[in-house]
Motif scaffolding. Structure first.
Motif, PDB file in Angstrom:
ATOM      1  N   ARG A  31       0.869  -1.171   0.000  1.00 60.04           N
ATOM      2  CA  ARG A  31       0.000   0.000   0.000  1.00 60.04           C
ATOM      3  C   ARG A  31       0.907   1.222   0.000  1.00 60.04           C
ATOM      4  O   ARG A  31       1.717   1.410   0.902  1.00 60.04           O
ATOM      5  CB  ARG A  31      -0.900   0.006   1.227  1.00 60.04           C
ATOM      6  CG  ARG A  31      -1.839   1.193   1.257  1.00 60.04           C
ATOM      7  CD  ARG A  31      -2.868   1.093   2.332  1.00 60.04           C
ATOM      8  NE  ARG A  31      -2.248   0.907   3.635  1.00 60.04           N
ATOM      9  CZ  ARG A  31      -2.916   0.752   4.765  1.00 60.04           C
ATOM     10  NH1 ARG A  31      -4.228   0.735   4.763  1.00 60.04           N
ATOM     11  NH2 ARG A  31      -2.291   0.594   5.906  1.00 60.04           N
ATOM     12  N   LYS A  32       0.779   2.020  -1.042  1.00 58.48           N
ATOM     13  CA  LYS A  32       1.605   3.211  -1.175  1.00 58.48           C
ATOM     14  C   LYS A  32       0.709   4.376  -1.554  1.00 58.48           C
ATOM     15  O   LYS A  32      -0.041   4.284  -2.525  1.00 58.48           O
ATOM     16  CB  LYS A  32       2.673   2.989  -2.250  1.00 58.48           C
ATOM     17  CG  LYS A  32       3.642   4.120  -2.387  1.00 58.48           C
ATOM     18  CD  LYS A  32       4.767   3.749  -3.324  1.00 58.48           C
ATOM     19  CE  LYS A  32       5.764   4.883  -3.367  1.00 58.48           C
ATOM     20  NZ  LYS A  32       6.905   4.554  -4.175  1.00 58.48           N
ATOM     21  N   ASP A  33       0.769   5.427  -0.782  1.00 54.41           N
ATOM     22  CA  ASP A  33      -0.046   6.622  -1.016  1.00 54.41           C
ATOM     23  C   ASP A  33      -1.532   6.278  -1.085  1.00 54.41           C
ATOM     24  O   ASP A  33      -2.282   6.810  -1.900  1.00 54.41           O
ATOM     25  CB  ASP A  33       0.382   7.340  -2.293  1.00 54.41           C
ATOM     26  CG  ASP A  33       1.826   7.803  -2.252  1.00 54.41           C
ATOM     27  OD1 ASP A  33       2.300   8.138  -1.146  1.00 54.41           O
ATOM     28  OD2 ASP A  33       2.467   7.833  -3.314  1.00 54.41           O
ATOM     29  N   GLY A  34      -1.968   5.326  -0.248  1.00 56.58           N
ATOM     30  CA  GLY A  34      -3.374   4.947  -0.196  1.00 56.58           C
ATOM     31  C   GLY A  34      -3.832   4.009  -1.299  1.00 56.58           C
ATOM     32  O   GLY A  34      -4.991   3.624  -1.348  1.00 56.58           O
ATOM     33  N   LYS A  35      -2.923   3.624  -2.201  1.00 53.70           N
ATOM     34  CA  LYS A  35      -3.272   2.718  -3.296  1.00 53.70           C
ATOM     35  C   LYS A  35      -2.580   1.374  -3.098  1.00 53.70           C
ATOM     36  O   LYS A  35      -1.477   1.299  -2.587  1.00 53.70           O
ATOM     37  CB  LYS A  35      -2.854   3.316  -4.632  1.00 53.70           C
ATOM     38  CG  LYS A  35      -3.590   4.586  -4.963  1.00 53.70           C
ATOM     39  CD  LYS A  35      -3.185   5.120  -6.301  1.00 53.70           C
ATOM     40  CE  LYS A  35      -3.943   6.403  -6.594  1.00 53.70           C
ATOM     41  NZ  LYS A  35      -3.579   6.959  -7.891  1.00 53.70           N
ATOM     42  N   PHE A  36      -3.242   0.323  -3.543  1.00 49.76           N
ATOM     43  CA  PHE A  36      -2.716  -1.037  -3.427  1.00 49.76           C
ATOM     44  C   PHE A  36      -1.988  -1.394  -4.718  1.00 49.76           C
ATOM     45  O   PHE A  36      -2.558  -1.288  -5.803  1.00 49.76           O
ATOM     46  CB  PHE A  36      -3.871  -2.006  -3.173  1.00 49.76           C
ATOM     47  CG  PHE A  36      -3.431  -3.385  -2.814  1.00 49.76           C
ATOM     48  CD1 PHE A  36      -3.011  -3.681  -1.536  1.00 49.76           C
ATOM     49  CD2 PHE A  36      -3.432  -4.387  -3.761  1.00 49.76           C
ATOM     50  CE1 PHE A  36      -2.617  -4.961  -1.201  1.00 49.76           C
ATOM     51  CE2 PHE A  36      -3.044  -5.664  -3.443  1.00 49.76           C
ATOM     52  CZ  PHE A  36      -2.632  -5.951  -2.154  1.00 49.76           C
ATOM     53  N   VAL A  37      -0.716  -1.798  -4.602  1.00 54.61           N
ATOM     54  CA  VAL A  37       0.086  -2.125  -5.782  1.00 54.61           C
ATOM     55  C   VAL A  37       0.795  -3.463  -5.601  1.00 54.61           C
ATOM     56  O   VAL A  37       0.980  -3.938  -4.489  1.00 54.61           O
ATOM     57  CB  VAL A  37       1.133  -1.022  -6.089  1.00 54.61           C
ATOM     58  CG1 VAL A  37       0.461   0.262  -6.498  1.00 54.61           C
ATOM     59  CG2 VAL A  37       2.034  -0.768  -4.908  1.00 54.61           C
ATOM     60  N   LYS A  38       1.199  -4.062  -6.722  1.00 53.62           N
ATOM     61  CA  LYS A  38       1.952  -5.325  -6.756  1.00 53.62           C
ATOM     62  C   LYS A  38       1.245  -6.446  -6.011  1.00 53.62           C
ATOM     63  O   LYS A  38       1.828  -7.127  -5.190  1.00 53.62           O
ATOM     64  CB  LYS A  38       3.355  -5.139  -6.200  1.00 53.62           C
ATOM     65  CG  LYS A  38       4.234  -4.266  -7.039  1.00 53.62           C
ATOM     66  CD  LYS A  38       5.667  -4.332  -6.590  1.00 53.62           C
ATOM     67  CE  LYS A  38       6.535  -3.452  -7.480  1.00 53.62           C
ATOM     68  NZ  LYS A  38       7.926  -3.541  -7.139  1.00 53.62           N
ATOM     69  N   GLY A  39      -0.016  -6.652  -6.292  1.00 51.00           N
ATOM     70  CA  GLY A  39      -0.793  -7.668  -5.602  1.00 51.00           C
ATOM     71  C   GLY A  39      -0.566  -9.068  -6.143  1.00 51.00           C
ATOM     72  O   GLY A  39      -0.403  -9.262  -7.338  1.00 51.00           O
ATOM     73  N   GLU A  40      -0.548 -10.039  -5.229  1.00 49.82           N
ATOM     74  CA  GLU A  40      -0.457 -11.454  -5.576  1.00 49.82           C
ATOM     75  C   GLU A  40      -1.525 -12.194  -4.775  1.00 49.82           C
ATOM     76  O   GLU A  40      -1.706 -11.933  -3.594  1.00 49.82           O
ATOM     77  CB  GLU A  40       0.925 -12.015  -5.216  1.00 49.82           C
ATOM     78  CG  GLU A  40       2.069 -11.366  -5.975  1.00 49.82           C
ATOM     79  CD  GLU A  40       3.428 -11.922  -5.568  1.00 49.82           C
ATOM     80  OE1 GLU A  40       3.493 -12.982  -4.913  1.00 49.82           O
ATOM     81  OE2 GLU A  40       4.421 -11.275  -5.904  1.00 49.82           O
ATOM     82  N   ILE A  41      -2.217 -13.117  -5.399  1.00 53.77           N
ATOM     83  CA  ILE A  41      -3.263 -13.878  -4.724  1.00 53.77           C
ATOM     84  C   ILE A  41      -2.646 -14.792  -3.669  1.00 53.77           C
ATOM     85  O   ILE A  41      -1.623 -15.423  -3.904  1.00 53.77           O
ATOM     86  CB  ILE A  41      -4.078 -14.708  -5.731  1.00 53.77           C
ATOM     87  CG1 ILE A  41      -4.833 -13.778  -6.666  1.00 53.77           C
ATOM     88  CG2 ILE A  41      -5.042 -15.648  -5.022  1.00 53.77           C
ATOM     89  CD1 ILE A  41      -5.585 -14.484  -7.761  1.00 53.77           C
ATOM     90  N   VAL A  42      -3.303 -14.862  -2.503  1.00 50.42           N
ATOM     91  CA  VAL A  42      -2.851 -15.723  -1.404  1.00 50.42           C
ATOM     92  C   VAL A  42      -3.801 -16.911  -1.318  1.00 50.42           C
ATOM     93  O   VAL A  42      -4.978 -16.754  -1.017  1.00 50.42           O
ATOM     94  CB  VAL A  42      -2.851 -14.957  -0.063  1.00 50.42           C
ATOM     95  CG1 VAL A  42      -2.500 -15.881   1.084  1.00 50.42           C
ATOM     96  CG2 VAL A  42      -1.894 -13.782  -0.111  1.00 50.42           C
ATOM     97  N   ARG A  43      -3.283 -18.093  -1.603  1.00 57.00           N
ATOM     98  CA  ARG A  43      -4.078 -19.311  -1.506  1.00 57.00           C
ATOM     99  C   ARG A  43      -3.876 -20.002  -0.160  1.00 57.00           C
ATOM    100  O   ARG A  43      -4.761 -20.645   0.357  1.00 57.00           O
ATOM    101  CB  ARG A  43      -3.723 -20.258  -2.641  1.00 57.00           C
ATOM    102  CG  ARG A  43      -4.124 -19.718  -3.996  1.00 57.00           C
ATOM    103  CD  ARG A  43      -3.734 -20.682  -5.117  1.00 57.00           C
ATOM    104  NE  ARG A  43      -3.866 -20.032  -6.395  1.00 57.00           N
ATOM    105  CZ  ARG A  43      -2.898 -19.369  -7.010  1.00 57.00           C
ATOM    106  NH1 ARG A  43      -1.711 -19.270  -6.453  1.00 57.00           N
ATOM    107  NH2 ARG A  43      -3.097 -18.791  -8.175  1.00 57.00           N
ATOM    108  N   ASN A  44      -2.638 -19.878   0.377  1.00 54.96           N
ATOM    109  CA  ASN A  44      -2.320 -20.476   1.668  1.00 54.96           C
ATOM    110  C   ASN A  44      -1.146 -19.708   2.290  1.00 54.96           C
ATOM    111  O   ASN A  44      -0.645 -18.750   1.706  1.00 54.96           O
ATOM    112  CB  ASN A  44      -1.984 -21.976   1.516  1.00 54.96           C
ATOM    113  CG  ASN A  44      -0.899 -22.216   0.487  1.00 54.96           C
ATOM    114  OD1 ASN A  44       0.072 -21.481   0.400  1.00 54.96           O
ATOM    115  ND2 ASN A  44      -1.071 -23.254  -0.313  1.00 54.96           N
TER     116      ASN A  44
END
Length: 66
Positions: A31-44
């Motif tokens: 989370r940078k400057d209130g925005k979500f970046v570089k997301g990866e799905i978490v399965r476990n």
């Protein structure tokens, strides 16, 4: 394995897990400057550990946001 310096991690932003209260879906990223970046799905939990190793951060530093 090469670890990223703390300054590189700080440049990416604050490490967070964005979780849905509806369906339980989780995405880890920064989370940078209130925005979500570089997301990866978490399965476990292995996905979280892998993400932390990739960016050289501690699991305790990752916050969960809803």
């Amino acid at each position: 394995m090469i670890f990223k310096s703390k300054s590189e991690t700080e440049a990416n932003g604050e490490p967070v897990i964005r979780a849905s209260i509806c369906n339980g879906e989780r995405v880890i990223g920064f989370r940078k400057d209130g925005k979500f970046v570089k997301g990866e799905i978490v399965r476990n939990d292995k996905d979280i550990v892998s993400f932390c190793k990739k960016y050289g951060i501690k699991r305790e530093d990752v916050k969960t946001i809803y």
